[in-house]
Design an enzyme around this catalytic site. Structure first.
Site, PDB file in Angstrom:
ATOM      1  N   GLU A 109       5.988  -4.306  10.390  1.00 60.36           N
ATOM      2  CA  GLU A 109       5.047  -3.200  10.584  1.00 60.36           C
ATOM      3  C   GLU A 109       5.811  -1.941  10.993  1.00 60.36           C
ATOM      4  OE1 GLU A 109       1.218  -2.976  11.006  1.00 60.36           O
ATOM      5  OE2 GLU A 109       1.693  -4.318   9.354  1.00 60.36           O
ATOM      6  N   ASN A 133      -3.532   8.808  10.254  1.00 60.02           N
ATOM      7  CA  ASN A 133      -4.624   7.822  10.367  1.00 60.02           C
ATOM      8  C   ASN A 133      -5.924   8.584  10.600  1.00 60.02           C
ATOM      9  OD1 ASN A 133      -2.274   6.124  10.627  1.00 60.02           O
ATOM     10  ND2 ASN A 133      -3.661   4.561  11.430  1.00 60.02           N
ATOM     11  N   TYR A 173       0.842  -1.209   0.000  1.00 60.60           N
ATOM     12  CA  TYR A 173       0.000   0.000   0.000  1.00 60.60           C
ATOM     13  C   TYR A 173       0.879   1.261   0.000  1.00 60.60           C
ATOM     14  CZ  TYR A 173      -3.213   3.577   1.799  1.00 60.60           C
ATOM     15  OH  TYR A 173      -3.947   4.728   1.982  1.00 60.60           O
ATOM     16  N   LYS A 216       0.899   4.079  -3.025  1.00 63.17           N
ATOM     17  CA  LYS A 216       0.593   5.484  -2.752  1.00 63.17           C
ATOM     18  C   LYS A 216       1.808   6.372  -3.077  1.00 63.17           C
ATOM     19  CE  LYS A 216      -3.011   6.648  -1.359  1.00 63.17           C
ATOM     20  NZ  LYS A 216      -4.273   6.872  -2.128  1.00 63.17           N
TER      21      LYS A 216
HETATM   22  N1  LIG Z   1      -8.654   6.511   6.035  1.00 63.66           N
HETATM   23  C1  LIG Z   1      -7.372   6.777   6.288  1.00 63.66           C
HETATM   24  O1  LIG Z   1      -6.904   6.678   7.433  1.00 63.66           O
HETATM   25  C2  LIG Z   1      -6.452   7.222   5.168  1.00 63.66           C
HETATM   26  C3  LIG Z   1      -5.129   7.539   5.502  1.00 63.66           C
HETATM   27  C4  LIG Z   1      -4.273   7.958   4.502  1.00 63.66           C
HETATM   28  C5  LIG Z   1      -4.728   8.081   3.204  1.00 63.66           C
HETATM   29  N2  LIG Z   1      -6.012   7.742   2.898  1.00 63.66           N
HETATM   30  C6  LIG Z   1      -6.445   7.884   1.507  1.00 63.66           C
HETATM   31  O2  LIG Z   1      -7.634   8.657   1.478  1.00 63.66           O
HETATM   32  C7  LIG Z   1      -8.441   8.252   0.377  1.00 63.66           C
HETATM   33  C8  LIG Z   1      -9.854   7.925   0.835  1.00 63.66           C
HETATM   34  O3  LIG Z   1      -9.796   6.825   1.742  1.00 63.66           O
HETATM   35  P1  LIG Z   1     -11.013   6.397   2.667  1.00 63.66           P
HETATM   36  O4  LIG Z   1     -10.451   6.034   3.981  1.00 63.66           O
HETATM   37  O5  LIG Z   1     -12.093   7.401   2.585  1.00 63.66           O
HETATM   38  O6  LIG Z   1     -11.434   5.029   1.973  1.00 63.66           O
HETATM   39  P2  LIG Z   1     -12.845   4.568   1.376  1.00 63.66           P
HETATM   40  O7  LIG Z   1     -12.674   3.136   0.968  1.00 63.66           O
HETATM   41  O8  LIG Z   1     -13.945   4.893   2.307  1.00 63.66           O
HETATM   42  O9  LIG Z   1     -12.975   5.486   0.089  1.00 63.66           O
HETATM   43  C9  LIG Z   1     -12.444   5.129  -1.178  1.00 63.66           C
HETATM   44  C10 LIG Z   1     -13.535   5.373  -2.192  1.00 63.66           C
HETATM   45  O10 LIG Z   1     -13.021   5.079  -3.493  1.00 63.66           O
HETATM   46  C11 LIG Z   1     -13.966   4.282  -4.193  1.00 63.66           C
HETATM   47  N3  LIG Z   1     -13.226   3.473  -5.162  1.00 63.66           N
HETATM   48  C12 LIG Z   1     -12.365   2.453  -4.903  1.00 63.66           C
HETATM   49  N4  LIG Z   1     -11.887   1.959  -6.055  1.00 63.66           N
HETATM   50  C13 LIG Z   1     -12.436   2.688  -7.072  1.00 63.66           C
HETATM   51  C14 LIG Z   1     -12.326   2.654  -8.476  1.00 63.66           C
HETATM   52  N5  LIG Z   1     -11.549   1.745  -9.083  1.00 63.66           N
HETATM   53  N6  LIG Z   1     -13.032   3.549  -9.210  1.00 63.66           N
HETATM   54  C15 LIG Z   1     -13.839   4.460  -8.603  1.00 63.66           C
HETATM   55  N7  LIG Z   1     -13.985   4.539  -7.261  1.00 63.66           N
HETATM   56  C16 LIG Z   1     -13.290   3.667  -6.495  1.00 63.66           C
HETATM   57  C17 LIG Z   1     -14.646   3.431  -3.124  1.00 63.66           C
HETATM   58  O11 LIG Z   1     -15.894   2.934  -3.524  1.00 63.66           O
HETATM   59  C18 LIG Z   1     -14.748   4.456  -1.987  1.00 63.66           C
HETATM   60  O12 LIG Z   1     -15.933   5.220  -2.088  1.00 63.66           O
HETATM   61  C19 LIG Z   1      -7.704   7.092  -0.281  1.00 63.66           C
HETATM   62  O13 LIG Z   1      -6.925   7.596  -1.335  1.00 63.66           O
HETATM   63  C20 LIG Z   1      -6.804   6.574   0.826  1.00 63.66           C
HETATM   64  O14 LIG Z   1      -5.679   5.903   0.303  1.00 63.66           O
HETATM   65  C21 LIG Z   1      -6.895   7.317   3.853  1.00 63.66           C
END
Ligand SMILES: NC(=O)c1ccc[n+]([C@@H]2O[C@H](COP(=O)([O-])OP(=O)(O)OC[C@H]3O[C@@H](n4cnc5c(N)ncnc54)[C@H](O)[C@@H]3O)[C@@H](O)[C@H]2O)c1
Length: 346
Positions: free
Chosen positions: A294, A196, A167, A171
């Site tokens: 980890e 996070n 992952y 990213k």
């Molecule tokens: N939640 C965290 O702690 C965190 C931390 C660092 C970075 N991020 C990043 O933030 C962003 C949002 O994460 P989140 O936690 O809201 O996750 P999430 O899974 O709730 O949101 C991701 C969204 O993308 C959509 N999706 C996935 N694959 C897709 C595709 N191929 N085409 C179209 N839509 C697609 C999913 O349906 C979902 O709605 C991501 O880029 C994630 O890597 C999240």
């Protein structure tokens, strides 16, 4: 590999309200908060999502704010038809949140992870560059830094990129592509290194230790702590993240910027805070870490976000956990806002 901190087009705030903003992954946990926030700030917003983890119910707030069925596009960022909306609708800003966001899923299936997070991201960036999008705001993760020595915490944006998980690798690749599109095609960007993120609407599943613990206690199950629980992460409330992303949409690209609390919180402390918010004294069950290698500790330096975007976190961890627990209880009793009628057919 060093993180490209300076991007094309670092400017003072434009003060401009972005007219049209496309949010990929807008039906997800973070995305749905961003959509609601942007609409409140006066932008016309569309969502592109394939609903793999996103849910239409997440958009209930945005629907109350005026989001219509026509604004929600069901499509895949990996397909040329999926990103067609960028050519057709011509948003001035694209917030790119669609991703495979789970570390365990990426370990189980690095191919799927790379397909969505690398190929899908390049597909979005390419469409943005070809359509004259003014700005792309991207979400990346502290996992791009890998394991960082204690004396280098909190990590600054110019810290070398050295991911230790699939992952983190996918990213990190997205960040490098952003930099390339910036230099080669003049695509202005802000790439947010998120800590996070936790808060209402985070699904249990594989993601997020706070939501996993909240789900466990809500369901009357014992929460699990992997390892001895002294490992730390930097937790940031989803409302603060949505505010940071919305602010970034009102600026020119500022390059890479950390969005987090700047503090280390141990998993044991997370559990104590969740437990106190529930008012219970259950003990957690300790299990071995499922993987070796980890990341041990993490915190991000957020001074750049304050300087360039005027952003700082406003919700403390205890308060954020209380709000998360309150919302989870409300959802469990079914007293949250229901989906719009048009959403039920999806
Ligand atoms: N939640 C965290 O702690 C965190 C931390 C660092 C970075 N991020 C990043 O933030 C962003 C949002 O994460 P989140 O936690 O809201 O996750 P999430 O899974 O709730 O949101 C991701 C969204 O993308 C959509 N999706 C996935 N694959 C897709 C595709 N191929 N085409 C179209 N839509 C697609 C999913 O349906 C979902 O709605 C991501 O880029 C994630 O890597 C999240």
């Amino acid at each position: 590999m060093d993180l490209p901190v300076t991007a094309v087009g670092v400017d003072p705030p434009t003060g401009l309200v972005p007219r049209r903003v496309l949010v990929t992954g807008g039906a997800g946990f973070i995305g749905s908060h961003v959509v609601a926030r942007l609409m409140l700030m006066g932008s016309q917003v569309r969502v592109l999502d394939n609903f793999s983890t996103g849910r239409i119910e997440n958009l209930a707030d945005a629907v109350c704010g005026g989001l219509t069925e026509a604004d929600v596009i069901s499509g895949d960022i990996r397909a040329s038809e999926g990103v067609e909306v960028i050519h057709e609708w011509q948003p001035d800003v694209v917030v790119h949140l669609a991703a495979q966001p789970s570390l365990p899923t990426a370990r189980r299936s690095p191919l799927y992870d790379a397909d969505v997070n690398v190929f899908g991201t390049v597909n979005v960036l390419d469409a943005c560059a070809r359509s004259g999008v003014r700005l792309i705001v991207n979400a990346t993760s502290s996992d791009i830094f890998g394991s960082v020595a204690a004396h280098e915490l909190p990590v600054r944006e110019d810290h070398p990129i050295a991911p230790v998980s699939p992952y983190g690798v996918s990213k990190a690749v997205g960040v490098h592509y952003l930099d390339w599109y910036g230099r080669q095609h003049g695509l202005s960007y802000t790439s947010m290194v998120l800590g996070n993120v936790y808060g209402p609407r985070q699904e249990g599943g594989d993601c997020g230790v706070v939501s996993l613990m909240v789900d466990a206690l809500l369901g009357g199950r014992q929460a699990v702590i992997h390892g001895d629980g002294t490992q730390t992460r930097d937790f940031v409330y989803v409302g603060d993240v949505a505010e940071a992303i919305a602010l970034a949409c009102h600026h020119s690209g500022v390059g890479t910027v950390n969005i987090a609390s700047g503090r280390q919180t141990s998993v044991n402390e997370v559990y104590d805070t969740v437990r106190e918010a529930f008012g219970v004294d259950e003990v957690a069950r300790y299990e071995p870490l499922p993987w070796s290698g980890e990341v041990r500790d993490m915190a991000l330096d957020t001074r750049r976000a304050r300087e360039l975007l005027g952003w700082h976190p406003t919700v403390g961890f205890t308060e954020g956990v209380r709000m998360t627990v309150r919302e989870a209880r409300r959802r469990q009793t079914g007293s949250h806002i229901l989906s719009p009628a048009w959403a039920l057919s999806r």
